[in-house]
Design a protein around this motif. Structure first.
Motif, PDB file in Angstrom:
ATOM      1  N   ARG A   1      -7.387   3.590  -7.284  1.00  0.00           N
ATOM      2  CA  ARG A   1      -6.963   4.378  -8.446  1.00  0.00           C
ATOM      3  C   ARG A   1      -5.454   4.269  -8.661  1.00  0.00           C
ATOM      4  O   ARG A   1      -4.985   4.098  -9.806  1.00  0.00           O
ATOM      5  CB  ARG A   1      -7.371   5.846  -8.267  1.00  0.00           C
ATOM      6  N   ALA A   2      -4.684   4.379  -7.581  1.00  0.00           N
ATOM      7  CA  ALA A   2      -3.229   4.257  -7.702  1.00  0.00           C
ATOM      8  C   ALA A   2      -2.845   2.868  -8.191  1.00  0.00           C
ATOM      9  O   ALA A   2      -1.911   2.705  -8.993  1.00  0.00           O
ATOM     10  CB  ALA A   2      -2.576   4.553  -6.348  1.00  0.00           C
TER      11      ALA A   2
ATOM     12  N   SER B   1       0.827  -1.199   0.000  1.00  0.00           N
ATOM     13  CA  SER B   1       0.000   0.000   0.000  1.00  0.00           C
ATOM     14  C   SER B   1       0.870   1.262   0.000  1.00  0.00           C
ATOM     15  O   SER B   1       0.598   2.218  -0.745  1.00  0.00           O
ATOM     16  CB  SER B   1      -0.930  -0.012   1.218  1.00  0.00           C
ATOM     17  N   ALA B   2       1.920   1.251   0.810  1.00  0.00           N
ATOM     18  CA  ALA B   2       2.816   2.413   0.870  1.00  0.00           C
ATOM     19  C   ALA B   2       3.495   2.657  -0.475  1.00  0.00           C
ATOM     20  O   ALA B   2       3.693   3.809  -0.887  1.00  0.00           O
ATOM     21  CB  ALA B   2       3.857   2.213   1.967  1.00  0.00           C
ATOM     22  N   ALA B   3       3.843   1.571  -1.183  1.00  0.00           N
ATOM     23  CA  ALA B   3       4.491   1.705  -2.488  1.00  0.00           C
ATOM     24  C   ALA B   3       3.567   2.341  -3.516  1.00  0.00           C
ATOM     25  O   ALA B   3       4.027   2.906  -4.510  1.00  0.00           O
ATOM     26  CB  ALA B   3       4.966   0.344  -2.981  1.00  0.00           C
TER      27      ALA B   3
ATOM     28  N   LYS C   1      -9.697   5.670   2.951  1.00  0.00           N
ATOM     29  CA  LYS C   1     -10.656   5.267   1.926  1.00  0.00           C
ATOM     30  C   LYS C   1     -10.043   4.254   0.965  1.00  0.00           C
ATOM     31  O   LYS C   1      -8.829   4.132   0.850  1.00  0.00           O
ATOM     32  CB  LYS C   1     -11.148   6.487   1.144  1.00  0.00           C
ATOM     33  N   ALA C   2     -10.931   3.546   0.254  1.00  0.00           N
ATOM     34  CA  ALA C   2     -10.473   2.561  -0.720  1.00  0.00           C
ATOM     35  C   ALA C   2     -10.209   3.188  -2.089  1.00  0.00           C
ATOM     36  O   ALA C   2      -9.336   2.733  -2.826  1.00  0.00           O
ATOM     37  CB  ALA C   2     -11.515   1.447  -0.856  1.00  0.00           C
TER      38      ALA C   2
ATOM     39  N   LEU D   1      -1.009  -0.944 -12.546  1.00  0.00           N
ATOM     40  CA  LEU D   1      -1.269  -2.083 -13.423  1.00  0.00           C
ATOM     41  C   LEU D   1      -1.221  -1.665 -14.891  1.00  0.00           C
ATOM     42  O   LEU D   1      -0.670  -2.379 -15.735  1.00  0.00           O
ATOM     43  CB  LEU D   1      -2.629  -2.704 -13.093  1.00  0.00           C
ATOM     44  N   ASP D   2      -1.800  -0.516 -15.187  1.00  0.00           N
ATOM     45  CA  ASP D   2      -1.779  -0.016 -16.564  1.00  0.00           C
ATOM     46  C   ASP D   2      -0.344   0.229 -17.018  1.00  0.00           C
ATOM     47  O   ASP D   2       0.040  -0.125 -18.141  1.00  0.00           O
ATOM     48  CB  ASP D   2      -2.602   1.268 -16.652  1.00  0.00           C
ATOM     49  N   ALA D   3       0.473   0.816 -16.143  1.00  0.00           N
ATOM     50  CA  ALA D   3       1.872   1.071 -16.486  1.00  0.00           C
ATOM     51  C   ALA D   3       2.652  -0.217 -16.672  1.00  0.00           C
ATOM     52  O   ALA D   3       3.658  -0.252 -17.414  1.00  0.00           O
ATOM     53  CB  ALA D   3       2.524   1.926 -15.397  1.00  0.00           C
ATOM     54  N   SER D   4       2.188  -1.303 -16.021  1.00  0.00           N
ATOM     55  CA  SER D   4       2.856  -2.604 -16.156  1.00  0.00           C
ATOM     56  C   SER D   4       2.393  -3.376 -17.378  1.00  0.00           C
ATOM     57  O   SER D   4       2.886  -4.483 -17.624  1.00  0.00           O
ATOM     58  CB  SER D   4       2.600  -3.446 -14.888  1.00  0.00           C
TER      59      SER D   4
END
Length: 407
Positions: free
Chosen positions: A114-115, A87-89, A108-109, A120-123
């Protein structure tokens, strides 16, 4: 063999499997029947996203009951500290609340999701939405029903992360159980978990107290006692304290048709002090007003006492102070049914662990892995549910990599 990997289900288990595989350089597509992913994850964070818990691992694992030994390798490989680091990353550091629950600092979730989706999109992870998985064709290809008709997909490996059967409007309806059972996979029946129960309230009680919270109580069933809040519903009772006892209560109702829950309305008051208060002269007060002042009972608590008196055919005002004090701290409440699974927070039952190898692959379906709430485990609501979903999803992702390397 094509090396693209299919993830079916866009909840925490599926998305973390996708992340692990994409980070290993694999081509990954996540399929989900809903227009967006992570809907139940967002729902879980409505009142504050309880990601996991901060407690020693043996104590943590005990929350999973009979499934603890099956889940231990996955959770040990992706423990609560790893989930916090994950989560911190993503730019969402966490904190530990007073009860040991772990939350993102934003509480909040949605910012976390969103992050995560940006990562995932960048990967290179692709998403195919509005795709309902229906099984396989005669050539072993995955079949999906889409707005444009049926699609057949060939995959190098597949991770099934379709969730349980609770809150079907958010995407998990349990339809996969029939598909896998037809392939000979043993499925423990899907049952409500972290759920409410039905009670035959009187009309007067129902109309007056529906939606009212019962606070400061201690609820017990058998040898288990929990502190927390319960909510009176039109047809029964639910809430955090009820959810904590739901597994035992559910099984008792399945076996016997009912379960007797006991509620202590003043658990923090010394019994001798309570008896002394109830021994005071009532004067011209109504008995309800006397209970409110002498025992400091809320209207809904007094209503519960009256419901118990009606069921037992006793008159509260005729009881001795000793008997009344005993009743106040052990009000019997007969539960006569389990609330529907569609209203449950989570699901018990699922794919039997004997059907899986150590890498979460379904033994009789080579190349098909399963993770998350599809598996036969249950846990208290909140962080325990999410932790096991993340951990088994990550384990299934590792399992896919091992299987592809061998293949």
């Amino acid at each position: 063999m094509p090396q693209s990997i299919t993830i079916i289900g866009g909840g925490p288990a599926g998305l973390i499997a996708a992340q692990r595989l994409a980070e290993a350089g694999r081509r990954v597509t996540v399929y989900d029947r809903m227009p967006t992913v992570g809907r139940k994850f967002l729902m879980a964070g409505r009142g504050g996203l309880n990601l996991t818990y901060s407690e020693p691992l043996p104590q943590f694992l005990a929350r999973y009951r009979d499934a603890a030994s099956h889940l231990e390798p996955a959770i040990a490989s992706f423990p609560p500290d790893a989930l916090r680091e994950w989560s911190a990353a993503l730019g969402q550091p966490t904190f530990i609340g007073s009860s040991g629950r772990v939350f993102p600092q934003c509480f909040k979730a949605s910012p976390l999701l969103r992050a995560w989706l940006r990562r995932l999109d960048a990967s290179g992870v692709r998403f195919a939405l509005r795709h309902r998985w229906t099984g396989w064709d005669d050539n072993g290809r995955l079949l999906f029903q889409t707005p444009d008709g049926q699609r057949a997909i060939e995959a190098g490996a597949t991770v099934l992360a379709l969730g349980g059967a609770s809150w079907p409007r958010l995407g998990s309806d349990g339809a996969w159980a029939g598909v896998l059972a037809a392939k000979g996979v043993a499925i423990s029946p899907l049952r409500p978990a972290n759920c409410g129960f039905t009670v035959a309230w009187s009309d007067i009680f129902r109309e007056r107290f529906e939606g009212q919270p019962l606070k400061g109580a201690a609820l017990s069933f058998g040898s288990t006692m929990v502190r927390g809040e319960a909510i009176v519903t039109r047809n029964g009772i639910e809430g955090g304290a009820i959810y904590a006892l739901s597994a035992e209560l559910r099984e008792a109702i399945i076996k016997s048709g009912e379960a007797i829950l006991h509620i202590a309305l003043r658990p923090d008051l010394d019994p001798k002090d309570l008896i002394a208060r109830l021994s005071a002269p009532r004067g011209k007060q109504s008995f309800s007003n006397f209970l409110r002042k002498a025992a400091q009972l809320s209207p809904v608590a007094i209503g519960l006492l009256q419901e118990a008196a009606i069921a037992s055919r006793i008159q509260l005002s005729a009881l001795s102070p000793e008997s009344l004090a005993a009743l106040i701290n052990a009000v019997p409440l007969k539960l006569n049914g389990v609330a529907p699974i569609a209203r449950a927070i989570s699901t018990a039952g699922g794919i039997a662990f004997d059907e899986l190898d150590s890498n979460f692959m379904i033994r009789r379906l080579p190349g098909i892995f399963a993770a998350g709430e599809m598996l036969d485990w249950e846990a208290p609501t909140g962080g325990y549910l999410l932790q096991a979903s993340f951990a088994t999803g990550a384990a299934a992702g590792r399992g896919v990599l091992k299987w592809l390397a061998k293949s």
